[in-house]
Design a protein around this motif. Structure first.
Motif, PDB file in Angstrom:
ATOM      1  N   GLN A   1       0.839  -1.196   0.000  1.00  7.15           N
ATOM      2  CA  GLN A   1       0.000   0.000   0.000  1.00  7.15           C
ATOM      3  C   GLN A   1       0.871   1.242   0.000  1.00  7.15           C
ATOM      4  OE1 GLN A   1      -2.412  -0.361   3.493  1.00  7.15           O
ATOM      5  NE2 GLN A   1      -3.891  -1.687   2.505  1.00  7.15           N
ATOM      6  N   ASN A   2       0.425   2.282  -0.702  1.00  5.63           N
ATOM      7  CA  ASN A   2       1.149   3.549  -0.735  1.00  5.63           C
ATOM      8  C   ASN A   2       0.604   4.477   0.345  1.00  5.63           C
ATOM      9  OD1 ASN A   2       2.635   2.649  -2.886  1.00  5.63           O
ATOM     10  ND2 ASN A   2       1.425   3.709  -4.417  1.00  5.63           N
ATOM     11  N   TRP A   3       1.530   5.117   1.076  1.00 11.00           N
ATOM     12  CA  TRP A   3       1.190   6.034   2.157  1.00 11.00           C
ATOM     13  C   TRP A   3       1.959   7.333   1.976  1.00 11.00           C
ATOM     14  CZ3 TRP A   3      -2.116   5.006   6.272  1.00 11.00           C
ATOM     15  CH2 TRP A   3      -2.560   3.700   6.375  1.00 11.00           C
TER      16      TRP A   3
ATOM     17  N   GLY B   1      -2.046  11.377  11.811  1.00  9.45           N
ATOM     18  CA  GLY B   1      -3.173  11.402  10.884  1.00  9.45           C
ATOM     19  C   GLY B   1      -3.052  10.240   9.923  1.00  9.45           C
ATOM     20  N   LEU B   2      -2.995  10.547   8.633  1.00 17.34           N
ATOM     21  CA  LEU B   2      -2.798   9.505   7.634  1.00 17.34           C
ATOM     22  C   LEU B   2      -1.433   9.603   6.978  1.00 17.34           C
ATOM     23  CD1 LEU B   2      -6.311   9.390   5.942  1.00 17.34           C
ATOM     24  CD2 LEU B   2      -5.317   7.780   7.556  1.00 17.34           C
ATOM     25  N   SER B   3      -0.496  10.300   7.628  1.00 16.52           N
ATOM     26  CA  SER B   3       0.874  10.402   7.136  1.00 16.52           C
ATOM     27  C   SER B   3       1.805   9.640   8.067  1.00 16.52           C
ATOM     28  CB  SER B   3       1.325  11.857   7.063  1.00 16.52           C
ATOM     29  OG  SER B   3       0.601  12.536   6.078  1.00 16.52           O
ATOM     30  N   LEU B   4       2.774   8.992   7.466  1.00 20.27           N
ATOM     31  CA  LEU B   4       3.772   8.261   8.240  1.00 20.27           C
ATOM     32  C   LEU B   4       4.957   9.174   8.503  1.00 20.27           C
ATOM     33  CD1 LEU B   4       3.795   4.999   6.099  1.00 20.27           C
ATOM     34  CD2 LEU B   4       2.368   5.508   8.077  1.00 20.27           C
ATOM     35  N   VAL B   5       5.565   9.045   9.660  1.00 14.97           N
ATOM     36  CA  VAL B   5       6.818   9.727   9.962  1.00 14.97           C
ATOM     37  C   VAL B   5       7.895   8.657   9.861  1.00 14.97           C
ATOM     38  CG1 VAL B   5       8.109  11.050  11.654  1.00 14.97           C
ATOM     39  CG2 VAL B   5       5.640  11.351  11.480  1.00 14.97           C
ATOM     40  N   ILE B   6       8.901   8.920   9.014  1.00 14.88           N
ATOM     41  CA  ILE B   6       9.877   7.891   8.688  1.00 14.88           C
ATOM     42  C   ILE B   6      11.296   8.345   9.017  1.00 14.88           C
ATOM     43  CG2 ILE B   6       8.471   6.841   6.888  1.00 14.88           C
ATOM     44  CD1 ILE B   6      10.093   8.452   4.834  1.00 14.88           C
ATOM     45  N   GLU B   7      12.179   7.363   9.092  1.00 16.68           N
ATOM     46  CA  GLU B   7      13.616   7.586   9.244  1.00 16.68           C
ATOM     47  C   GLU B   7      14.332   6.510   8.450  1.00 16.68           C
ATOM     48  OE1 GLU B   7      14.489   5.115  13.350  1.00 16.68           O
ATOM     49  OE2 GLU B   7      14.477   7.282  13.415  1.00 16.68           O
ATOM     50  N   PRO B   8      15.621   6.691   8.159  1.00 14.91           N
ATOM     51  CA  PRO B   8      16.351   5.650   7.425  1.00 14.91           C
ATOM     52  C   PRO B   8      16.304   4.324   8.189  1.00 14.91           C
ATOM     53  CG  PRO B   8      17.661   7.643   7.550  1.00 14.91           C
ATOM     54  CD  PRO B   8      16.478   7.860   8.426  1.00 14.91           C
TER      55      PRO B   8
END
Length: 96
Positions: A57-59, A82-89
């Motif tokens: 799935q795309n986020w 919300g509906l956004s992901l917080v990412i890190e390497p």
């Protein structure tokens, strides 16, 4: 006899809830909270948002560092806002 049957029904339902909950440790297994800790891949970066593919799935994703990873890089999901992901390497070591 009827009261005993009703009592055993509710006792069984209560026992089933405990048995099914205990092995998982109470962790969320569905919804957006289940994405935390998973590994995804960046498929698009339009400058403000990134699109990350997780489990097919795309986020939408936000990267909170100055150095943005390139498209195709593997990232780890650290939280969901919300509906956004917080990412890190994927290979970054977190300081606690």
């Amino acid at each position: 006899m009827l009261l005993a049957a009703i009592g055993f029904f509710f006792l069984g339902a209560w026992f089933y809830q405990i048995v099914s909950w205990f092995p998982r440790g109470g962790k969320s297994v569905t919804g957006t909270k289940s994405l935390i800790g998973q590994i995804g891949q960046i498929v698009r970066d339009n400058g403000t948002n990134m699109i990350v593919r997780v489990d097919g799935q795309n986020w939408n994703a936000k990267y909170q560092s100055v150095d943005r990873p390139p498209v195709g890089a593997k990232v780890k999901i650290i939280s969901v806002k919300g509906l956004s992901l917080v990412i890190e390497p994927q290979n970054k070591l977190r300081k606690n």
